[in-house]
Design an enzyme around this catalytic site. Sequence first.
Site, PDB file in Angstrom:
ATOM      1  N   CYS A  98       0.866  -1.421  -0.266  1.00 39.72           N
ATOM      2  CA  CYS A  98       0.298  -0.331  -0.328  1.00 39.72           C
ATOM      3  C   CYS A  98       0.479   1.394   0.540  1.00 39.72           C
ATOM      4  O   CYS A  98       1.635   1.818  -1.208  1.00 39.72           O
ATOM      5  CB  CYS A  98      -0.705   0.032   1.085  1.00 39.72           C
ATOM      6  SG  CYS A  98      -2.404   0.941   0.764  1.00 39.72           S
ATOM      7  N   HIS A 197      -3.804  -5.718   2.706  1.00 40.11           N
ATOM      8  CA  HIS A 197      -3.183  -6.719   3.593  1.00 40.11           C
ATOM      9  C   HIS A 197      -4.118  -7.661   4.120  1.00 40.11           C
ATOM     10  O   HIS A 197      -4.316  -8.217   3.487  1.00 40.11           O
ATOM     11  CB  HIS A 197      -4.199  -5.132   4.655  1.00 40.11           C
ATOM     12  CG  HIS A 197      -2.994  -3.705   4.146  1.00 40.11           C
ATOM     13  ND1 HIS A 197      -2.246  -3.402   4.964  1.00 40.11           N
ATOM     14  CD2 HIS A 197      -4.487  -2.863   3.457  1.00 40.11           C
ATOM     15  CE1 HIS A 197      -2.484  -2.335   4.191  1.00 40.11           C
ATOM     16  NE2 HIS A 197      -3.287  -1.956   3.819  1.00 40.11           N
TER      17      HIS A 197
END
Length: 237
Positions: A98, A197
Amino acid sequence: MLTDNYAINVAHLYGDLMNTYGDYGNIIALNYYAKQVGVTVNSQLISLDDAFNADDFDFALFGGGQDYEESIVAQDLPRISSEITRFIENDGPMVAVCGGYQLLGEYFLLADGTKIKGIGALKHYTLNQSDNRFIGNITIKNAETGEEYHGFENHQGKTFLSDNERALGTVLNGNGNNGTDKTEGVIYRNVYGTYFHGPILTRNGNLALRLLKIILLRKYPNVDWQRKLANITPEFF
Ligand code: GLN
């Protein structure tokens, strides 16, 4: 009987600032599998003002963070960006998640449109969305192995890959890099960038073992890691 002492040294880049949804779990997952083949994992936090020497590390994790943390890290990064680039160009294995994935690229736009320079080690770039985030479960398929990976994405940034980067996977469900071209994440040399994630290596034991093999073969090329790792059962969550 003499036993060999195998160890891998991990740099946890800005782990105190960039650790969305426990991205540190990627190191825990590597450790879980490494232990089963007799390998010790030593992890070191490299944060603001800390030195980073590419030759000292066998793996680097660069986790996710929100816009505020990312802007702070972006100000510190020029100090060590040439060493990070050297690590990558020497085929150093890395997982970037990310915000960390965005920071490895050319630039990204914060939600408010502010342009932040990345280190440019990889050539992707990230645009913003004024009124939307990509949030939810995501599944992708890796083109080379046919493996599927599962994760959870939460990002406003829309990332676009360059010609010398290939996607970590094709999106089966979810948004991925930008919601339009069906790509998710990046593979460049031994760098695995992703919006997943979960953390990605905890949820996808197949990818964790694939990466561990890359790390160990690079550090100890004369050991038959292929055979040793073949006996390990990958975990999926
Ligand atoms: N700030 C970035 C975005 O929203 C990264 C978010 C994250 O790391 N979870 O695109």
